[in-house]
Design an enzyme around this catalytic site. Structure first.
Site, PDB file in Angstrom:
ATOM      1  N   ASP A  80      89.087  40.738 -50.287  1.00  0.00           N
ATOM      2  CA  ASP A  80      89.273  40.731 -48.832  1.00  0.00           C
ATOM      3  C   ASP A  80      90.678  41.216 -48.485  1.00  0.00           C
ATOM      4  OD1 ASP A  80      86.777  39.598 -48.672  1.00  0.00           O
ATOM      5  OD2 ASP A  80      87.537  37.545 -48.505  1.00  0.00           O
TER       6      ASP A  80
HETATM    7  N1  URA Z   1      85.912  35.639 -52.598  1.00  0.00           N
HETATM    8  C1  URA Z   1      86.387  35.738 -51.341  1.00  0.00           C
HETATM    9  O1  URA Z   1      86.041  34.949 -50.489  1.00  0.00           O
HETATM   10  N2  URA Z   1      87.260  36.723 -51.063  1.00  0.00           N
HETATM   11  C2  URA Z   1      87.717  37.610 -51.985  1.00  0.00           C
HETATM   12  O2  URA Z   1      88.524  38.483 -51.670  1.00  0.00           O
HETATM   13  C3  URA Z   1      87.204  37.500 -53.287  1.00  0.00           C
HETATM   14  C4  URA Z   1      86.315  36.504 -53.572  1.00  0.00           C
END
Ligand code: URA
Length: 242
Positions: free
Chosen positions: A101
């Site tokens: 993310d």
């Molecule tokens: N899980 C999440 O919620 N975000 C990420 O970036 C990776 C795994």
């Protein structure tokens, strides 16, 4: 391979810019000036453009410590991407292996090796991914049990068994968690399903590949030969035993 393609692949310019340079006599192959863009060249040969060597690289592999605030994409109209950070890249066909993310930090493999990426990302292979996180709320042994048994995050099936380790528990808790899948926002959705929220998330490892902690957020380095060999031999994750 054609000389113009070789140089274009290696980032010497666009196809037409490279052709122009070749026609102007600015390129040498094995010390001889060449003026035909279609001239054939092998990856082991020495090619100079205005005296600067361009060594052919077919596959590139970089470990990036992704900083918060940049997106795991090849291009983005608005935001800085993880590929913008790899300034020494030679190839134009690099991509991030999986997505973190925008606000997640940590390990991201950047390559143009599609086969390796497929193996690491394929849901069939259950490659372990470990994260550390700060969680709003008290994380308890009950959470550990629920993560192990699988959580309903709104998918067809419960999540696969995940290993949750509590590093500290309080109003804000610190944890480490290892999952075998890579669903969209998976860690955030798992904690949400368990009644907590993720405040900070950082990926520490993916299969055998572990983040080099000497890399500051935004820094990267090529994989070592050992790291690459281990990744290529990657077996099914060990989480099935959890
Ligand atoms: N899980 C999440 O919620 N975000 C990420 O970036 C990776 C795994």
């Amino acid at each position: 391979m054609r000389l113009d393609k070789y140089l274009c692949d290696m980032g010497a310019g666009t196809r037409s810019q490279v052709k122009q340079k070749i026609r102007k006599g600015l390129v040498t192959l094995e010390g001889e000036k060449v003026t035909r863009p279609e001239c054939q060249v092998n990856p082991g040969q020495t090619v100079l453009v205005e005296g600067v060597p361009f060594i052919y690289t077919e596959l590139e592999y970089y470990m990036l410590n992704k900083p918060a605030g940049c997106v795991s994409a090849r291009t983005d109209g608005q935001c800085r991407t993880v590929l913008d950070l790899i300034v020494s890249k030679k190839r134009k066909d690099l991509f991030p292996v999986g997505r973190l993310d925008k606000d997640t930090e940590g390990l991201l493999l950047i390559t143009n090796d599609g086969k390796l990426a497929h193996r690491l990302l394929s849901p069939r292979h259950h490659v372990d991914k470990t994260y550390e996180a700060k969680i709003q709320g008290r994380v308890t042994e009950e959470h550990v049990k629920r993560f192990r048994e699988g959580l309903d995050i709104g998918e067809e099936r419960l999540t696969l068994p995940a290993l949750l380790e509590i590093l500290s528990s309080g109003e804000i808790s610190r944890i480490r968690v290892t999952i075998q899948e890579g669903k969209y926002h998976q860690i955030k959705r798992m904690f949400h399903a368990a009644g907590c929220e993720v405040l900070y998330l950082k990926r520490l490892s993916m299969g055998s590949l572990t983040l080099d902690e000497s890399l500051q957020p935004g820094e990267y380095r090529p994989l070592t030969e050992e790291e690459l060999a281990e990744l290529q031999n990657e077996r099914k994750g060990e989480m099935d035993a959890v």
